[in-house]
Design an enzyme around this catalytic site. Structure first.
Site, PDB file in Angstrom:
ATOM      1  CG  HIS A 273      -0.415   0.375   2.512  1.00 54.07           C
ATOM      2  ND1 HIS A 273       0.004  -0.560   3.433  1.00 54.07           N
ATOM      3  CD2 HIS A 273      -0.185   1.580   3.076  1.00 54.07           C
ATOM      4  CE1 HIS A 273       0.453   0.054   4.516  1.00 54.07           C
ATOM      5  NE2 HIS A 273       0.351   1.357   4.327  1.00 54.07           N
TER       6      HIS A 273
ATOM      7  CG  ASP B 145       0.264  -3.873   3.038  1.00 51.54           C
ATOM      8  OD1 ASP B 145       0.290  -3.335   1.910  1.00 51.54           O
ATOM      9  OD2 ASP B 145       0.289  -3.225   4.095  1.00 51.54           O
TER      10      ASP B 145
ATOM     11  CB  SER C 189       3.087   1.713   6.277  1.00 51.58           C
ATOM     12  OG  SER C 189       1.922   1.847   7.050  1.00 51.58           O
TER      13      SER C 189
END
Length: 301
Positions: free
Chosen positions: A48, A78, A154
């Site tokens: 993402h 992910d 992230s």
């Protein structure tokens, strides 16, 4: 020297060693973090974070920016691999065979809200968590931590006390404090290797809906397995249906390997691409073995 001072010095040294291998990953509509996998510029981050762009920018330690190309991406975990121009960066090793324990001390490094290489410390709060993921599929087998994970973290590393990467930060829950999640390193390691080689993860299809499950202590001692994969549903006219799998079955082994979490099963299917998989299952109180022939990846929904 006090124990607290000794711990402080150890943590400071760990951050000094690890932070040069943490980079920023930027695209037109967002930014995140990444971990240098190889000195020739390969960086592991979140899918993402990389998004669907082919080109991204990689911000190096010290502020220099390099062009990056997305080599491969896997929304199911992910994870994505980016290759940055240049090289010579220090590398952080992934703990491929490392099994975490709840209560372990962990350190998160990343670029939350653009503040580069910020550090937070916490513990492993829980293992084997599941969160909603893209396309209605869940992100399975996640590490939960109370180390601060904010937007921009992230793709950054979650490190153990030895400075080894034990997870890749992937998610936090808005408006919740002390709830961060990371993809465990055993998953990140094999997925990154496949992305480097093939650019995508081709998953053969069985045709089941499953959920990882912790077994009650008595049953775990009897079976020699602490966890298994519970079959929740079997689609008709699929390899699983043809093999005789049924809702309620508990998967314990695949080709002789224990399958504690869904990732263990995926690893067998993806890395070996077997024509046939022998499943060890528990049905009721009876142990059985079933042979299933996975459908090729291109036939998967």
């Amino acid at each position: 020297m006090s124990l607290l001072r000794a711990l402080s010095d150890e943590l400071s040294g760990l951050v000094d060693r690890a932070s040069p291998a943490v980079v920023g990953v930027e695209r037109r509509r967002g930014q995140g973090s990444g971990v240098v996998l190889a000195q020739d510029g390969y960086v592991l981050t979140n899918a993402h974070v990389a998004g669907r762009d082919v080109q991204v920018r990689v911000r190096m330690p010290g502020g220099a920016v390099a062009r990056g190309e997305v080599v491969g991406s896997d929304e199911r975990t992910d994870l994505a691999v980016v290759r940055a121009e240049g090289g010579g960066l220090p590398v952080l090793p992934l703990a491929e065979g490392r099994r975490l324990r709840v209560g372990e001390l962990v350190v998160a490094i990343g670029n939350p809200l653009g503040f580069e290489r910020s550090v937070s410390v916490g513990v492993v709060s829980a293992l084997h968590r599941t969160l909603p993921g893209p396309g209605g599929r869940g992100l399975d087998g996640l590490v939960q931590t109370d180390a601060a994970v904010n937007p921009g973290n992230s793709g950054g590393p979650l490190l153990d006390a030895a400075g080894t990467v034990v997870g890749i930060a992937t998610a936090m829950i808005p408006r919740a404090s002390g709830l961060g999640f990371a993809v465990p390193s055993p998953t990140a390691s094999w997925v990154a290797a496949v992305l480097l080689r093939e650019g995508e993860v081709r998953r053969p299809r069985l045709g089941v809906t499953v959920r990882g499950e912790e077994l009650e202590p008595g049953l775990a001692a009897e079976l020699g397995h602490a966890r298994g994969i519970r079959v929740l549903g079997v689609e008709p006219a699929t390899p699983a249906a043809s093999a005789g799998l049924a809702p309620g079955d508990l998967l314990l082994e695949a080709n002789g390997r224990a399958v504690d979490v869904l990732d263990d099963l995926q690893r067998v299917l993806v890395l070996a691409q077997p024509v046939e998989v022998e499943l060890g299952i528990l049905r009721g109180r009876e142990r059985r073995r079933l042979a299933v022939r996975p459908a090729p990846w291109r036939q998967a929904a």
